[in-house]
Design a protein around this motif. Sequence first.
Motif, PDB file in Angstrom:
ATOM      1  N   ARG A   1       0.799  -1.223   0.000  1.00 28.67           N
ATOM      2  CA  ARG A   1       0.000   0.000   0.000  1.00 28.67           C
ATOM      3  C   ARG A   1       0.835   1.278   0.000  1.00 28.67           C
ATOM      4  N   LEU A   2       2.051   1.227   0.542  1.00 34.78           N
ATOM      5  CA  LEU A   2       2.899   2.423   0.561  1.00 34.78           C
ATOM      6  C   LEU A   2       3.478   2.742  -0.810  1.00 34.78           C
ATOM      7  N   HIS A   3       3.524   1.758  -1.695  1.00 32.73           N
ATOM      8  CA  HIS A   3       4.146   1.934  -3.011  1.00 32.73           C
ATOM      9  C   HIS A   3       3.249   1.397  -4.120  1.00 32.73           C
ATOM     10  N   SER A   4       1.985   1.741  -4.077  1.00 32.99           N
ATOM     11  CA  SER A   4       1.048   1.243  -5.079  1.00 32.99           C
ATOM     12  C   SER A   4       0.239   2.391  -5.670  1.00 32.99           C
ATOM     13  N   LYS A   5       0.245   2.466  -6.974  1.00 35.40           N
ATOM     14  CA  LYS A   5      -0.603   3.412  -7.689  1.00 35.40           C
ATOM     15  C   LYS A   5      -1.885   2.652  -8.006  1.00 35.40           C
ATOM     16  N   ASP A   6      -2.966   3.018  -7.343  1.00 36.49           N
ATOM     17  CA  ASP A   6      -4.199   2.244  -7.447  1.00 36.49           C
ATOM     18  C   ASP A   6      -5.409   3.165  -7.399  1.00 36.49           C
ATOM     19  N   SER A   7      -6.562   2.625  -7.060  1.00 35.32           N
ATOM     20  CA  SER A   7      -7.805   3.400  -7.069  1.00 35.32           C
ATOM     21  C   SER A   7      -7.777   4.588  -6.115  1.00 35.32           C
ATOM     22  N   ARG A   8      -6.878   4.591  -5.152  1.00 37.01           N
ATOM     23  CA  ARG A   8      -6.753   5.764  -4.279  1.00 37.01           C
ATOM     24  C   ARG A   8      -6.239   6.962  -5.069  1.00 37.01           C
ATOM     25  N   PHE A   9      -5.571   6.697  -6.202  1.00 38.14           N
ATOM     26  CA  PHE A   9      -5.007   7.770  -7.019  1.00 38.14           C
ATOM     27  C   PHE A   9      -5.803   8.026  -8.292  1.00 38.14           C
ATOM     28  N   PHE A  10      -6.252   6.969  -8.969  1.00 36.56           N
ATOM     29  CA  PHE A  10      -6.951   7.173 -10.240  1.00 36.56           C
ATOM     30  C   PHE A  10      -8.430   6.811 -10.178  1.00 36.56           C
ATOM     31  N   GLY A  11      -8.939   6.502  -9.009  1.00 33.46           N
ATOM     32  CA  GLY A  11     -10.364   6.210  -8.853  1.00 33.46           C
ATOM     33  C   GLY A  11     -10.707   4.776  -9.227  1.00 33.46           C
ATOM     34  N   PRO A  12     -11.974   4.416  -9.088  1.00 28.26           N
ATOM     35  CA  PRO A  12     -12.409   3.065  -9.455  1.00 28.26           C
ATOM     36  C   PRO A  12     -12.144   2.802 -10.936  1.00 28.26           C
ATOM     37  N   ILE A  13     -11.844   1.556 -11.251  1.00 31.02           N
ATOM     38  CA  ILE A  13     -11.558   1.201 -12.647  1.00 31.02           C
ATOM     39  C   ILE A  13     -12.810   0.640 -13.305  1.00 31.02           C
ATOM     40  N   PRO A  14     -12.996   0.919 -14.582  1.00 27.92           N
ATOM     41  CA  PRO A  14     -14.151   0.332 -15.283  1.00 27.92           C
ATOM     42  C   PRO A  14     -13.991  -1.181 -15.407  1.00 27.92           C
TER      43      PRO A  14
END
Length: 181
Positions: free
Chosen positions: A146-159
């Motif tokens: 979680r400390l090094h992940s680019k995920d929905s916290r950054f780009f929102g929910p994915i389609p």
Amino acid sequence: MSETTKKEVYSWFKSIVFAFIVAFICRHFLFSPAIVYGESMLPTFQEHDRLLVSKVSDVQRFDLIVFNAPDSDERYIKRVIGLPGDQVEVKDDTLYINGNPMEEPYLEDIKKDLLLDKLTGDFTLEELTGESVVPDGTLFVMGDNRLHSKDSRFFGPIPISSLIGEVKLQIYPIRKIGIPE
């Protein structure tokens, strides 16, 4: 060339063409290989691990998925945290789905080695996206690191339409062959 030889060559040709067609159909519609790049899924997956992805799975919460990244031309591997209609929140390093605390056993190893107090910063879905629940047709995903992940916290929910499939099997390295958790 004798008639028997011609029949033998033709038989081999048909078999090879049939094998290529079956392989194409399987790879295009049923499963696909994937390679892990980056550290966002540590310790679950290491850089260059090889995975087999099912394209026909019904995705559930906490499944590992591969999808087309919304912010680049890459493919990402993440864990499904929120399904459509779910309320997602992290408070004091505990994940809450629809107000219920969730166990995340896949984070235990990384939390043991953690020098900081928290692996995941506090947030609510509404703070991140302006939505109170995961919108229809989307998934909320996060990496295990979680400390090094680019995920929905950054780009929102994915389609859901960007989903390639669910990780079903780790096939490399050999010592880690099996069904990932």
